[in-house]
Design a protein around this motif. Sequence first.
Motif, PDB file in Angstrom:
ATOM      1  N   TYR A   1      29.520  39.842  44.830  1.00  0.00           N
ATOM      2  CA  TYR A   1      30.818  39.901  44.422  1.00  0.00           C
ATOM      3  C   TYR A   1      31.038  41.404  43.742  1.00  0.00           C
ATOM      4  O   TYR A   1      31.976  42.002  43.740  1.00  0.00           O
TER       5      TYR A   1
ATOM      6  N   VAL B   1      36.903  32.988  51.181  1.00  0.00           N
ATOM      7  CA  VAL B   1      36.040  33.416  50.065  1.00  0.00           C
ATOM      8  C   VAL B   1      34.994  32.291  50.002  1.00  0.00           C
ATOM      9  O   VAL B   1      34.381  32.500  49.014  1.00  0.00           O
ATOM     10  N   TYR B   2      34.851  31.350  50.844  1.00  0.00           N
ATOM     11  CA  TYR B   2      33.897  30.325  50.938  1.00  0.00           C
ATOM     12  C   TYR B   2      32.507  31.054  50.613  1.00  0.00           C
ATOM     13  O   TYR B   2      31.618  30.450  49.825  1.00  0.00           O
TER      14      TYR B   2
ATOM     15  N   LEU C   1      31.992  29.978  38.769  1.00  0.00           N
ATOM     16  CA  LEU C   1      32.428  31.376  38.711  1.00  0.00           C
ATOM     17  C   LEU C   1      31.697  32.230  38.055  1.00  0.00           C
ATOM     18  O   LEU C   1      31.499  33.599  38.536  1.00  0.00           O
TER      19      LEU C   1
ATOM     20  N   VAL D   1      30.792  31.384  47.058  1.00  0.00           N
ATOM     21  CA  VAL D   1      30.209  30.358  46.311  1.00  0.00           C
ATOM     22  C   VAL D   1      29.678  29.438  47.305  1.00  0.00           C
ATOM     23  O   VAL D   1      29.495  28.472  46.807  1.00  0.00           O
TER      24      VAL D   1
ATOM     25  N   GLU E   1      40.427  35.771  40.073  1.00  0.00           N
ATOM     26  CA  GLU E   1      39.495  34.947  40.498  1.00  0.00           C
ATOM     27  C   GLU E   1      40.142  33.638  40.995  1.00  0.00           C
ATOM     28  O   GLU E   1      39.394  32.600  41.338  1.00  0.00           O
TER      29      GLU E   1
ATOM     30  N   LEU F   1      39.021  31.791  44.281  1.00  0.00           N
ATOM     31  CA  LEU F   1      37.683  31.233  44.304  1.00  0.00           C
ATOM     32  C   LEU F   1      37.705  29.840  43.236  1.00  0.00           C
ATOM     33  O   LEU F   1      37.483  28.750  43.366  1.00  0.00           O
TER      34      LEU F   1
END
Length: 162
Positions: free
Chosen positions: A74, A124-125, A65, A128, A9, A12
């Motif tokens: 995810y 990876v935006y 997260l 989240v 992770e 992130l």
Amino acid sequence: MIKSLGSNEEPLRKLITIVMTDFYKKLSDEGRSSVNNKLLYGGGRLVGRTGGQFTVAYMAGNMILRKATSTLVYKNFVRFGASVALNMVMLQGLIEEAGRASRRMKSKYPMLYYKVESQRLDMVYFLVENYLEPYIKYINSTPAQCKRIDNELNKIVIGKNW
């Protein structure tokens, strides 16, 4: 805390930390004090701005997260399915969504984009985006808007338990 820094992770977490650190820096002194007091109540007080900034970024990062990694996208992204063809189509869709989210960030928040793109975190935006949007909007707000938001934040933090 240290153990989580080397997990899968990590990209992130880096992205969230960048956003939360910028958010914390832009808060007024009263806003920072309110957030620190609320988050660190009973856990001891932090000395200095940097320690508070790190703790706020870490705690918010963990909450975001936890939410982001429980979403369907995810779970499908990390998990392997039985069909290779389905996985390829799903992977192509995820790459396309990552690219669209990266372009949205570039057009709406160029300063943040160039900050995270250099670390290759822009892709990876999309995982989240919904969770970070309010913080990013605050970071990009005018001082007058920030003052109003700070006042409301202080009312919420002082008036209610998180």
